[in-house]
Write a protein that holds these residues in place. Structure first.
Motif, mmCIF file in Angstrom:
data_model
loop_
_atom_site.group_PDB
_atom_site.id
_atom_site.type_symbol
_atom_site.label_atom_id
_atom_site.label_comp_id
_atom_site.label_asym_id
_atom_site.label_seq_id
_atom_site.Cartn_x
_atom_site.Cartn_y
_atom_site.Cartn_z
ATOM 1 N N ALA A 82 0.828 -1.209 0.000
ATOM 2 C CA ALA A 82 0.000 0.000 0.000
ATOM 3 C C ALA A 82 0.867 1.266 0.000
ATOM 4 O O ALA A 82 0.555 2.246 -0.688
ATOM 5 N N ALA A 83 1.955 1.244 0.775
ATOM 6 C CA ALA A 83 2.834 2.414 0.818
ATOM 7 C C ALA A 83 3.542 2.620 -0.514
ATOM 8 O O ALA A 83 3.610 3.743 -1.029
ATOM 9 N N LEU A 84 4.056 1.548 -1.097
ATOM 10 C CA LEU A 84 4.743 1.667 -2.386
ATOM 11 C C LEU A 84 3.786 2.159 -3.467
ATOM 12 O O LEU A 84 4.167 2.970 -4.328
ATOM 13 N N ALA A 85 2.544 1.696 -3.425
ATOM 14 C CA ALA A 85 1.557 2.162 -4.397
ATOM 15 C C ALA A 85 1.284 3.649 -4.215
ATOM 16 O O ALA A 85 1.141 4.394 -5.196
ATOM 17 N N HIS A 86 1.223 4.099 -2.970
ATOM 18 C CA HIS A 86 0.940 5.510 -2.708
ATOM 19 C C HIS A 86 2.117 6.391 -3.139
ATOM 20 O O HIS A 86 1.904 7.483 -3.682
ATOM 21 N N TRP A 87 3.336 5.931 -2.905
ATOM 22 C CA TRP A 87 4.510 6.701 -3.335
ATOM 23 C C TRP A 87 4.646 6.718 -4.855
ATOM 24 O O TRP A 87 5.191 7.660 -5.426
ATOM 25 N N GLY A 89 6.599 5.252 -6.902
ATOM 26 C CA GLY A 89 7.967 5.323 -7.421
ATOM 27 C C GLY A 89 8.703 6.592 -7.066
ATOM 28 O O GLY A 89 9.876 6.731 -7.402
ATOM 29 N N ARG A 90 8.045 7.511 -6.372
ATOM 30 C CA ARG A 90 8.699 8.766 -6.001
ATOM 31 C C ARG A 90 9.540 8.546 -4.742
ATOM 32 O O ARG A 90 9.015 8.500 -3.637
ATOM 33 N N GLY A 91 10.827 8.377 -4.928
ATOM 34 C CA GLY A 91 11.724 8.153 -3.805
ATOM 35 C C GLY A 91 11.836 6.712 -3.368
ATOM 36 O O GLY A 91 12.670 6.387 -2.528
ATOM 37 N N ALA A 92 10.996 5.835 -3.918
ATOM 38 C CA ALA A 92 10.992 4.435 -3.488
ATOM 39 C C ALA A 92 10.921 3.515 -4.702
ATOM 40 O O ALA A 92 10.519 3.915 -5.799
ATOM 41 N N VAL A 93 11.287 2.277 -4.481
ATOM 42 C CA VAL A 93 11.200 1.265 -5.528
ATOM 43 C C VAL A 93 9.758 1.168 -6.019
ATOM 44 O O VAL A 93 8.807 1.384 -5.269
ATOM 45 N N GLN A 94 9.584 0.831 -7.294
ATOM 46 C CA GLN A 94 8.259 0.847 -7.901
ATOM 47 C C GLN A 94 7.661 -0.558 -7.972
ATOM 48 O O GLN A 94 8.349 -1.530 -8.282
ATOM 49 N N LEU A 95 6.357 -0.641 -7.681
ATOM 50 C CA LEU A 95 5.622 -1.887 -7.864
ATOM 51 C C LEU A 95 5.453 -2.163 -9.348
ATOM 52 O O LEU A 95 5.162 -1.251 -10.128
ATOM 53 N N LEU A 96 5.584 -3.432 -9.741
ATOM 54 C CA LEU A 96 5.395 -3.796 -11.137
ATOM 55 C C LEU A 96 4.063 -4.494 -11.381
ATOM 56 O O LEU A 96 3.719 -4.777 -12.529
#
Length: 299
Positions: A82-87, A89-96
């Motif tokens: 949920a956190a990665l989806a909210h970010w 890819g901004r500053g964090a690894v991206q969900l694929l």
């Protein structure tokens, strides 16, 4: 391919596994199913890897490099997703992949062996702080993330129990708990935080020079997130004759660079160091406990 969990993962999860937990035992089978479901080609298991998840370097059917991450439910992989989806890819690894029928995470491939920790200390702190700033965003409306008050409340209960059984740590525990109460009495604006941020959690990437990985997200004040970064390379700090003074300068420098109240940062750094030190002592990691508790005494 045999998905044998790295020794560090086995040791770390063994310290916290509840009675009857068989996640590690079933991990090879679970990993095999996750790979087959996504039609991935496995390159290798990342070693030494993390302390709460199995990280597998893979390629997608079109040849794109990726990472498959599997973690037990107690590591809250759904919260990480949920956190990665909210970010985004901004500053964090991206969900694929947006959904996950099995709870595994398919992530963009960074450079797993190149972290900010490989840089000289001053440069590492600068790059890590810049990455952390990008993660501090308003949490989504109606979020289900744990709060700083809730997480530290659980930790405080365990700390009190340890202090009752170990008089040597009791004074530091009392000081840390008092600091927590004072900090929670008047918290500033709440943001979505990484939760376990440190230099080794920032890896080199292609899309951006540095990206954060492995969050255990929590909602609360920014000083809580920054506190873990203050004690990075604690073994080096302890080895310095001027370690205490260096630590105080680091608190001041990081607070100023990220517009965080210095005293609040000092308080959360104290609480988190004591909590980690007491927990290390509880599971028999005496050397880690000694370093962390000495560091906490400087604050």
């Amino acid at each position: 391919m045999a998905f044998e969990p790295p020794r560090r993962l086995v040791r770390a999860l063994g310290e916290t596994a509840p009675d009857g937990d068989d996640w590690l035992e079933k991990l090879p089978e679970t990993a095999g199913r996750a790979v087959a479901l996504r039609e991935l080609t496995v390159e290798r298991v990342q070693v030494p890897g993390g302390r709460s998840s199995l990280v597998v370097l893979v390629r997608r059917p079109d040849g794109t490099p990726a990472v498959l991450k599997l973690a037990p439910p107690r590591a809250r992989p759904g919260s990480e997703r949920a956190a990665l989806a909210h970010w985004g890819g901004r500053g964090a690894v991206q969900l694929l992949e947006q959904g996950s029928p099995d709870g595994a995470l398919l992530l963009e491939r960074l450079h797993p062996d190149v972290s900010v920790r490989s840089l000289p200390e001053a440069k590492a702190l600068l790059e890590a702080a810049g990455t952390l700033r990008r993660l501090w965003v308003t949490p989504p409306e109606g979020h289900g993330f744990e709060t700083v008050a809730g997480r530290t409340g659980r930790q405080a209960a365990a700390m009190r129990a340890s202090a009752e059984a170990d008089a040597e740590v009791a004074p530091l525990v009392e000081t840390a708990l008092a600091a927590r109460e004072e900090l929670l009495a008047a918290p500033p604006e709440e943001k979505l935080l990484h939760g376990t941020f440190r230099q080794s959690k920032v890896l080199a990437g292609e899309r951006m020079p540095w990206l954060a990985v492995g969050p255990d997200p929590v909602v609360g004040e920014c000083a809580f997130d920054l506190a873990r970064l203050v004690r990075d390379r604690v073994e080096d700090l302890i080895a310095q004759p001027s370690g205490a003074a260096t630590t105080r300068r680091r608190v001041k420098r990081l607070a100023e660079s990220l517009d965080v109240d210095q005293e609040r940062l000092r308080g959360w750094t104290l609480f988190r160091a004591v909590e980690s030190g007491v927990r290390a002592r509880r599971v028999g990691r005496e050397q880690d406990a000694e370093l962390l508790l000495e560091f906490a005494g400087w604050l």
